[in-house]
Design an enzyme around this catalytic site. Structure first.
Site, PDB file in Angstrom:
ATOM      1  N   ARG A   1      -0.239   2.805  12.755  1.00 38.94           N
ATOM      2  CA  ARG A   1      -0.805   1.508  12.321  1.00 38.94           C
ATOM      3  C   ARG A   1      -0.730   1.247  10.819  1.00 38.94           C
ATOM      4  NH1 ARG A   1      -7.071   1.668  12.292  1.00 38.94           N
ATOM      5  NH2 ARG A   1      -7.431   3.640  11.249  1.00 38.94           N
ATOM      6  N   HIS A   2      -0.122   2.155  10.071  1.00 40.47           N
ATOM      7  CA  HIS A   2      -0.017   1.958   8.624  1.00 40.47           C
ATOM      8  C   HIS A   2       1.406   1.638   8.190  1.00 40.47           C
ATOM      9  CE1 HIS A   2      -3.895   4.183   8.666  1.00 40.47           C
ATOM     10  NE2 HIS A   2      -4.152   3.307   7.709  1.00 40.47           N
TER      11      HIS A   2
ATOM     12  N   ARG B   1      -0.838  -6.002  12.581  1.00 42.96           N
ATOM     13  CA  ARG B   1      -1.827  -5.342  13.458  1.00 42.96           C
ATOM     14  C   ARG B   1      -2.369  -6.298  14.509  1.00 42.96           C
ATOM     15  NH1 ARG B   1      -5.790  -1.209  10.346  1.00 42.96           N
ATOM     16  NH2 ARG B   1      -4.165  -0.082   9.236  1.00 42.96           N
TER      17      ARG B   1
ATOM     18  N   GLU C   1       0.947   4.042   1.088  1.00 38.87           N
ATOM     19  CA  GLU C   1       0.316   4.941   2.067  1.00 38.87           C
ATOM     20  C   GLU C   1       1.067   6.265   2.145  1.00 38.87           C
ATOM     21  OE1 GLU C   1      -2.343   4.386   3.762  1.00 38.87           O
ATOM     22  OE2 GLU C   1      -2.624   2.215   3.709  1.00 38.87           O
TER      23      GLU C   1
ATOM     24  N   GLU D   1      -9.088  -1.551  14.068  1.00 43.05           N
ATOM     25  CA  GLU D   1      -9.457  -2.552  13.056  1.00 43.05           C
ATOM     26  C   GLU D   1      -8.306  -3.518  12.762  1.00 43.05           C
ATOM     27  OE1 GLU D   1     -10.294  -0.805   9.140  1.00 43.05           O
ATOM     28  OE2 GLU D   1      -9.413  -2.658   8.398  1.00 43.05           O
TER      29      GLU D   1
ATOM     30  N   SER E   1     -11.046  -6.708   7.634  1.00 46.70           N
ATOM     31  CA  SER E   1     -12.192  -6.261   6.825  1.00 46.70           C
ATOM     32  C   SER E   1     -12.683  -7.468   6.057  1.00 46.70           C
ATOM     33  CB  SER E   1     -11.755  -5.252   5.775  1.00 46.70           C
ATOM     34  OG  SER E   1     -11.785  -3.984   6.286  1.00 46.70           O
TER      35      SER E   1
ATOM     36  N   ARG F   1       0.861  -1.184   0.000  1.00 43.15           N
ATOM     37  CA  ARG F   1       0.000   0.000   0.000  1.00 43.15           C
ATOM     38  C   ARG F   1       0.899   1.236   0.000  1.00 43.15           C
ATOM     39  NH1 ARG F   1      -5.268  -1.719   2.327  1.00 43.15           N
ATOM     40  NH2 ARG F   1      -5.414  -3.776   1.352  1.00 43.15           N
TER      41      ARG F   1
HETATM   42  P1  AMO Z   1      -8.359  -3.756   4.015  1.00 49.65           P
HETATM   43  O1  AMO Z   1      -7.821  -2.755   3.071  1.00 49.65           O
HETATM   44  O2  AMO Z   1      -9.242  -3.242   5.118  1.00 49.65           O
HETATM   45  O3  AMO Z   1      -9.219  -4.847   3.250  1.00 49.65           O
HETATM   46  O4  AMO Z   1      -7.164  -4.572   4.657  1.00 49.65           O
HETATM   47  C1  AMO Z   1      -7.389  -5.709   5.454  1.00 49.65           C
HETATM   48  C2  AMO Z   1      -6.592  -5.600   6.753  1.00 49.65           C
HETATM   49  O5  AMO Z   1      -5.224  -5.367   6.467  1.00 49.65           O
HETATM   50  C3  AMO Z   1      -4.655  -4.523   7.450  1.00 49.65           C
HETATM   51  N1  AMO Z   1      -4.133  -3.305   6.819  1.00 49.65           N
HETATM   52  C4  AMO Z   1      -2.930  -2.763   7.101  1.00 49.65           C
HETATM   53  N2  AMO Z   1      -1.958  -3.123   7.968  1.00 49.65           N
HETATM   54  C5  AMO Z   1      -0.842  -2.369   8.003  1.00 49.65           C
HETATM   55  N3  AMO Z   1      -0.653  -1.285   7.206  1.00 49.65           N
HETATM   56  C6  AMO Z   1      -1.588  -0.881   6.327  1.00 49.65           C
HETATM   57  N4  AMO Z   1      -1.367   0.158   5.546  1.00 49.65           N
HETATM   58  C7  AMO Z   1      -2.805  -1.640   6.244  1.00 49.65           C
HETATM   59  N5  AMO Z   1      -3.919  -1.539   5.483  1.00 49.65           N
HETATM   60  C8  AMO Z   1      -4.707  -2.555   5.856  1.00 49.65           C
HETATM   61  C9  AMO Z   1      -5.746  -4.217   8.457  1.00 49.65           C
HETATM   62  C10 AMO Z   1      -6.992  -4.434   7.642  1.00 49.65           C
HETATM   63  O6  AMO Z   1      -8.097  -4.747   8.439  1.00 49.65           O
HETATM   64  N6  AMO Z   1      -9.470  -6.922   0.283  1.00 49.65           N
HETATM   65  C11 AMO Z   1      -9.875  -6.452   1.609  1.00 49.65           C
HETATM   66  C12 AMO Z   1     -10.087  -7.599   2.555  1.00 49.65           C
HETATM   67  C13 AMO Z   1     -11.271  -8.490   2.199  1.00 49.65           C
HETATM   68  O7  AMO Z   1     -12.378  -7.943   2.116  1.00 49.65           O
HETATM   69  O8  AMO Z   1     -11.072  -9.699   2.034  1.00 49.65           O
HETATM   70  C14 AMO Z   1      -8.809  -5.536   2.140  1.00 49.65           C
HETATM   71  O9  AMO Z   1      -7.693  -5.500   1.687  1.00 49.65           O
HETATM   72  O10 AMO Z   1      -5.631  -5.140   9.520  1.00 49.65           O
END
Ligand code: AMO
Length: 405
Positions: free
Chosen positions: A185-186, A379, A179, A328, A331, A177
């Site tokens: 948390r990212h 996380r 970001e 969170e 998802s 990502r």
């Molecule tokens: P989402 O984007 O919410 O959903 O990501 C799922 C989980 O991944 C973790 N997460 C992260 N951890 C660390 N850094 C980040 N930048 C980050 N972004 C997300 C979180 C989050 O809950 N395709 C959907 C999932 C699905 O519906 O199957 C998805 O990617 O713990």
């Protein structure tokens, strides 16, 4: 020999040959019950005399640091950047050793549970022709002259695996990502634990898997990782996670109502921000005594285009998020398996359907009703151990400002 041993720098690697014995007259206060009478000592690798991090300093808790400072002891506070710049040393502290053993357990338990549930492990491509989660947060690259990017999730391919008749699949793999947010948390690269499965009647079947998977995972870690949890707690004191034998499920509307009763007004068809999520976590804990719960039936407008709208009210969706201590970790949702609706949803979210045509086409040759979820490994470990930063649970973290070591 004594002179040679005394001159060895800290953290040097040595091989020792000797006789292990139980001393008749042990040294008072000694932590070890045995001693080694050294016959031979070899230095395998000499560490530089002044290390960038002193491991004892890096292993102290905040309370220990304060106490030592009050006692006038000279010590160096090791800040996060110094730790991460020298991660290979920082990882030698007992707390860090324990964090990554717990992380290993989370991955292992995830795999074992899903295999026992009849899922198969898959490996989806990480080079993609476009975004899978919408938005601009992709790392772009060139793929033999074509524009490409690193996978933001295995979303499209895990769904295609269901269209390919695998029934239930899971994957443990890297997620990228791009970001811009520099938060606790990212990360720009994290480990995704993903599941996708056929649904017979209702998306609650997916939440049932989340419930059983995580409750058994928490039980197992509590029982089998006591040593590791203690080691983490010595440096970063924390209260064990409170969770119920059957995970609490609240609808988004119920969550909004709980917030409302506490005087927090939020848009009933909007998303929750970090602050309201935390507040709701606290209120749920006070009301139900759990720090692990599922919030489902989110407003459709705040979910990705591939999310199935609720049959009874299309303003809401068959989707859910899962929280630990108000943050969170998962998802998930039922997916749109009807190609026409999928294309329409993509368009309404501003996605050019031509860029995802192979994904949409995979639903034209017979597609089961299905759903799934994605978990962020770092996380889960961070929040289970109540740590304050996801960098602590990433072996070599990648964030907007860090690409090394
Ligand atoms: P989402 O984007 O919410 O959903 O990501 C799922 C989980 O991944 C973790 N997460 C992260 N951890 C660390 N850094 C980040 N930048 C980050 N972004 C997300 C979180 C989050 O809950 N395709 C959907 C999932 C699905 O519906 O199957 C998805 O990617 O713990």
């Amino acid at each position: 020999m004594v002179k040679y041993a005394a001159a060895l720098s800290k953290e040097s690697i040595i091989d020792v040959e000797g006789v292990v014995s139980v001393p008749k007259d042990p040294i008072k206060g000694a932590s070890q019950q045995v001693e080694v009478q050294v016959r031979k000592l070899y230095c395998v690798s000499k560490a530089i005399p002044i290390l960038p991090i002193n491991i004892e300093d890096a292993a102290r808790s905040d309370a220990e640091i304060e106490k030592a400072e009050q006692a006038g002891e000279k010590l160096v506070r090791v800040n996060q950047d110094t730790r991460l710049n020298n991660r290979f040393l920082d990882l030698r502290t007992p707390a860090n050793q324990a964090i990554f053993r717990i992380q290993c357990q989370v991955g292992t338990l995830f795999r074992q549970f899903l295999l026992s549930e009849g899922c198969i492990e898959i490996h989806t491509p990480k080079l993609m022709s476009g975004s899978s989660e919408g938005g601009s947060a992709v790392f772009k690259l060139e793929y033999k002259g074509q524009p490409a990017c690193l996978a933001q999730s295995p979303q499209f391919h895990k769904q295609m695996a269901i269209c390919a008749d695998f029934g239930r699949v899971f994957e443990i793999g890297p997620v990228f990502r791009a970001e811009d947010s520099f938060t606790h948390r990212h990360l720009c690269e994290f480990v995704g634990l993903d599941v996708e499965m056929e649904i017979k009647e209702h998306y609650s079947e997916v939440m049932d898997v989340v419930d059983r998977l995580f409750v058994s995972m928490f039980d197992s870690i509590n029982q089998n990782c006591k040593k590791e949890l203690d080691a983490i707690g010595r440096q970063y004191p924390f209260e064990p996670l409170k969770y119920l034998p059957k995970t609490l499920r609240l609808t988004f509307e119920e969550g909004i109502q709980i917030l409302k009763e506490a005087g927090v007004e939020v848009d009933p068809l909007g998303d929750l921000n970090t602050e309201t999520e935390r507040k709701l976590g606290q209120l749920v804990f006070e009301k139900y005594g759990t720090e692990f719960y599922i919030l489902h039936r989110y407003p459709l407008a705040v979910r990705p285009f591939y999310t199935m709208p609720c049959y009874d009210n299309p303003a809401y969706s068959n989707s859910f998020d899962v929280f630990i201590r108000g943050e969170e970790i998962i998802s998930g949702a039922q997916r749109v398996h009807v190609p026409e609706l999928l294309a329409q949803r993509a368009e309404s979210c501003g996605i050019d359907v031509r860029t995802i045509s192979t994904y949409i086409d995979s639903f034209r040759c017979g597609a089961p009703t299905h759903g799934g979820f994605g978990v962020g490994l770092e996380r889960v470990v961070m929040l289970y151990c109540a740590l304050n930063n996801v960098r602590k649970t990433s072996l070599f973290p990648r964030d907007p400002q860090r690409l090394a070591p």
